[in-house]
Design a protein around this motif. Structure first.
Motif, PDB file in Angstrom:
ATOM      1  N   TYR A 495       0.817  -1.207   0.000  1.00 13.79           N
ATOM      2  CA  TYR A 495       0.000   0.000   0.000  1.00 13.79           C
ATOM      3  C   TYR A 495       0.856   1.264   0.000  1.00 13.79           C
ATOM      4  O   TYR A 495       0.524   2.241  -0.680  1.00 13.79           O
ATOM      5  N   ASN A 496       1.954   1.290   0.753  1.00 13.82           N
ATOM      6  CA  ASN A 496       2.767   2.508   0.812  1.00 13.82           C
ATOM      7  C   ASN A 496       3.360   2.858  -0.546  1.00 13.82           C
ATOM      8  O   ASN A 496       3.595   4.033  -0.854  1.00 13.82           O
ATOM      9  N   SER A 499       0.168   4.017  -2.853  1.00 16.32           N
ATOM     10  CA  SER A 499      -0.461   5.265  -2.418  1.00 16.32           C
ATOM     11  C   SER A 499       0.501   6.449  -2.395  1.00 16.32           C
ATOM     12  O   SER A 499       0.113   7.540  -1.960  1.00 16.32           O
ATOM     13  N   TRP A 500       1.730   6.260  -2.848  1.00 20.16           N
ATOM     14  CA  TRP A 500       2.674   7.377  -2.884  1.00 20.16           C
ATOM     15  C   TRP A 500       2.136   8.529  -3.726  1.00 20.16           C
ATOM     16  O   TRP A 500       2.465   9.696  -3.494  1.00 20.16           O
ATOM     17  N   LYS A 502      -0.627   9.817  -3.586  1.00 17.99           N
ATOM     18  CA  LYS A 502      -1.420  10.746  -2.778  1.00 17.99           C
ATOM     19  C   LYS A 502      -0.620  11.992  -2.412  1.00 17.99           C
ATOM     20  O   LYS A 502      -1.197  13.051  -2.143  1.00 17.99           O
ATOM     21  N   THR A 503       0.708  11.872  -2.397  1.00 13.19           N
ATOM     22  CA  THR A 503       1.536  13.035  -2.096  1.00 13.19           C
ATOM     23  C   THR A 503       1.489  14.057  -3.218  1.00 13.19           C
ATOM     24  O   THR A 503       1.974  15.183  -3.046  1.00 13.19           O
ATOM     25  N   HIS A 532      -4.529  18.797   3.467  1.00 12.50           N
ATOM     26  CA  HIS A 532      -3.519  17.795   3.092  1.00 12.50           C
ATOM     27  C   HIS A 532      -2.130  18.379   3.269  1.00 12.50           C
ATOM     28  O   HIS A 532      -1.790  19.395   2.650  1.00 12.50           O
ATOM     29  N   ASP A 537       0.238  11.068   3.703  1.00 11.26           N
ATOM     30  CA  ASP A 537      -0.936  10.348   3.235  1.00 11.26           C
ATOM     31  C   ASP A 537      -2.204  11.100   3.653  1.00 11.26           C
ATOM     32  O   ASP A 537      -2.188  11.927   4.564  1.00 11.26           O
ATOM     33  N   VAL A 539      -5.880  10.120   5.005  1.00 12.18           N
ATOM     34  CA  VAL A 539      -6.655   8.996   5.528  1.00 12.18           C
ATOM     35  C   VAL A 539      -8.072   9.477   5.820  1.00 12.18           C
ATOM     36  O   VAL A 539      -8.268  10.346   6.675  1.00 12.18           O
ATOM     37  N   GLU A 569      -9.016   4.447  -5.004  1.00 14.08           N
ATOM     38  CA  GLU A 569      -8.704   3.197  -4.311  1.00 14.08           C
ATOM     39  C   GLU A 569      -9.898   2.257  -4.441  1.00 14.08           C
ATOM     40  O   GLU A 569     -11.006   2.586  -3.983  1.00 14.08           O
TER      41      GLU A 569
END
Length: 648
Positions: A495-496, A499-500, A502-503, A532, A537, A539, A569
């Motif tokens: 996931y990390n 989901s990078w 998202k930055t 943000h 991330d 959440v 997602e």
């Protein structure tokens, strides 16, 4: 009948993305919408092992009537794999150091859409090896013309620089974008999956060196309308380490040792290695225009967080390996013994002097004696994998260590365009959609130990660390030190890493969570203008109903001028099968139709329950079904009984 069906779909989509009718102006807008629809085109960049490879040699295979002739399918022909595995390996494997073909067999990527739709066509094998076939079928059902969808297959065995050096792949890809613009009259939409995203990233960096700096952004605006990054391993994947040390058969009928030999011969085996989010290298673009020496420019620059936080931003250490502690070493000098070992390991490259030189180099490896003390357990983070620390450590214990270290340094650290083993920055494109699956059990770390067997089976996995829905656990049940994540990956990429992207979102984000199934906008949760922080991330604080699969959308509320970024997602979407997901297809098509609509009022398709556009009804016949509980067609306003077909 098919033409009428397509026109009705286009009309329905026009109604979905148009808030209200506007009299005569609506007719004019519909005409403009149809004109833009005719310019719609897409370029598909497939992922790892998702392009057919065909033989470009004549190879006689002993003890079997199945030989290899020019244009015969190599990847993937399961019949020849089962009956002539040694011949098949000759056509598949590359020389590890210079990435050349076996002297007796050469393979090259196929071309066209057929190269990426089914890897092994056949009544039984076809559906099992289907990749982009359903995607192309959707395009046909929605009226996309034959010359509007173009595949950009490549030899996924090669490292990035070799793709250009041997095949001129990036020159051809640039020419493809320019040809599509002339043919269709509009920019292209890029669809990339898995490793295809890494290829596209490298292309954008390579393009900087091919186009004058003042014309670079103009070229991107003219040729690329939007980029859909599907299942992108933005920070790598832990499974590449498993394939490198113990082998991963990927479902093929081969042993893991054979799979390891094949995988490690590919220069691309390093392309998806885990990387730290906190470490970068010098900008290659500025390096090319400086007066300093361009060689030996590699060095990682890590920020303070790399050394104060744990695991380089990953859930845990990638590798935990038991290294023998030797009381002494001796040099293996018997050339014949090593030659027989390599013959039994199926890595004999009968290439004259090259074979002699490679074997003589291999004899310098320090081989352990039979006397050992207790082994020591060493742990390696993502940074220590990507900067080569791990491979330097095991180089004297593993025959593949020196070869892997050479590939890492020559093809990645010292690449003249880009060191791919660095975290991504947002590509300089107008529109980016990052899409991936979540909440599936995904491997994030491993424990290895010597197996006592000869190479290539000399390492065995003693434990595996998984992430699942935000928690971490091991196969053995041991307690795991960890960084807790918000979710888990897609069975392949953690996931990390997924989901990078998202930055890349702006300072304020709109978050929407909606059911995957067709719905009327009733079970849709919306949080607007969520703050943000950069490089962190996002959440959501949203509820989930049991046994309901959702799609969670993160969309820019505030972003850079002229730019927009969205992250989708999709619950329980598998890495390989996500490109066949009907949910992804539906949302993607709605977004594309909204994007080209002349009267759109928002940056993204409206999902708030106050608007009719939040409804997700059926778009195709396949979306209609019989509701047994009510003894009628579901979505009766859109479907009728003729086997529950779509009507308007």
């Amino acid at each position: 009948m098919r033409e009428r069906h397509v026109n009705l779909i286009v009309a329905a989509l026009f109604l979905i993305v148009t808030p209200a009718a506007r009299g005569d102006g609506g007719d004019a807008a519909a005409g403009e919408f149809s004109e833009v629809h005719d310019k719609l085109s897409g370029i598909i960049i497939p992922g790892f092992a998702s392009t057919q490879l065909r033989a470009w040699s004549i190879l006689d295979c002993p003890y079997t009537p199945l030989d290899f002739n020019p244009l015969d399918l190599v990847w993937l022909d399961t019949t020849k794999l089962l009956s002539a595995v040694n011949c098949w390996l000759k056509c598949m494997m590359l020389e590890p150091y210079n990435q050349t073909d076996h002297p007796e067999c050469k393979s090259r990527p196929d071309s066209g859409l057929s190269a990426i739709t089914e890897l092994d066509p056949g009544y039984i094998t076809g559906p099992l090896s289907s990749v982009w076939k359903d995607w192309v079928r959707w395009c046909i059902e929605f009226g996309i013309k034959a010359n509007s969808i173009i595949a950009a297959p490549y030899d996924w065995r090669l490292p990035p620089a070799k793709l250009e050096e041997r095949d001129l792949y990036f020159h051809k890809l640039k020419l493809t974008f320019e040809t599509v613009l002339k043919l269709r009259g509009g920019p292209s939409i890029v669809f990339a999956h898995s490793l295809g995203n890494n290829v596209f990233r490298y292309f954008l960096e390579w393009l900087k060196l091919e186009i004058a700096p003042k014309l670079y952004n103009k070229w991107l605006e003219e040729h690329i309308h939007a980029y859909f990054a599907v299942g992108a391993p933005l920070l790598g994947a832990a499974e590449s380490i498993k394939a490198s040390l113990s082998g991963s058969s990927f479902g093929l009928p081969v042993t893991e040792g054979t799979a390891r030999l094949m995988f490690n011969s590919f220069g691309s085996s390093m392309w998806m290695m885990p990387v730290s989010k906190n470490c970068r290298t010098e900008d290659m673009y500025s390096k090319h225009f400086s007066t300093s020496n361009r060689k030996n420019h590699f060095s990682y620059h890590c920020d303070e967080q790399e050394f104060t936080a744990n695991y380089s931003g990953w859930p845990t250490n990638i590798i935990n390996i038991e290294i023998p502690t030797m009381q002494g070493t001796k040099t293996l000098k018997n050339f014949k013994v090593l030659f027989m070992i390599m013959m039994l390991s199926n890595v004999c490259w009968r290439a004259g002097d090259d074979l002699y030189n490679s074997l003589m180099g291999a004899t310098k490896l320090q081989m352990p004696e039979s006397d050992y003390s207790f082994p020591s357990l060493l742990s390696f983070s993502a940074r220590e994998v990507s900067d080569g620390t791990f491979f330097r450590t095991i180089a004297k214990y593993d025959p593949d260590g020196p070869r892997q270290l050479y590939q890492l340094e020559n093809s990645y650290h010292n690449d003249p365009v880009l060191n791919p083993l660095t975290p991504w920055d947002r590509p300089p494109l107008k529109s980016i959609f990052c899409i991936y699956g979540i909440d599936l059990r995904t491997e994030v770390g491993y424990y290895f130990a010597p197996s006592g067997k000869p190479y290539p089976d000399n390492w065995m996995i003693t434990d595996v660390i998984y992430e699942l829905e935000g928690s971490l656990y091991s196969r053995s049940g041991n307690v795991i030190e960890r960084n807790r994540g918000a979710s888990s990956g897609d069975e392949t990429v953690p996931y990390n890493s997924l989901s990078w992207c998202k930055t890349w979102l702006g300072s304020k984000v709109n978050i929407t969570r909606a059911p995957q199934v067709e719905h009327e906008g009733l079970d849709v949760q919306v949080h607007l203008d969520v703050e943000h922080e950069p490089r962190l991330d996002v959440v959501p604080n949203m509820t989930r109903k049991p046994r309901v699969k959702y799609v969670t959308y993160y969309e820019d509320a505030e972003s850079l001028p002229g730019k927009r970024t969205a992250v989708w997602e999709i619950d329980k979407a598998n890495h390989r099968n996500i490109v066949r997901s009907p949910v992804l297809m539906r949302e993607l098509w709605l977004e594309m139709w909204h994007d080209i609509h002349p009267e759109k009022k928002s940056k993204f398709v409206t999902k708030a329950p106050l608007y009719c556009a939040a409804t997700r009804g059926p778009l195709r016949d396949d979306d209609c079904y019989w509701d047994y509980g009510r003894a009628r067609c579901a979505w009766s306003a859109h479907c009728e009984y003729r086997s529950c077909s779509l009507f308007f």
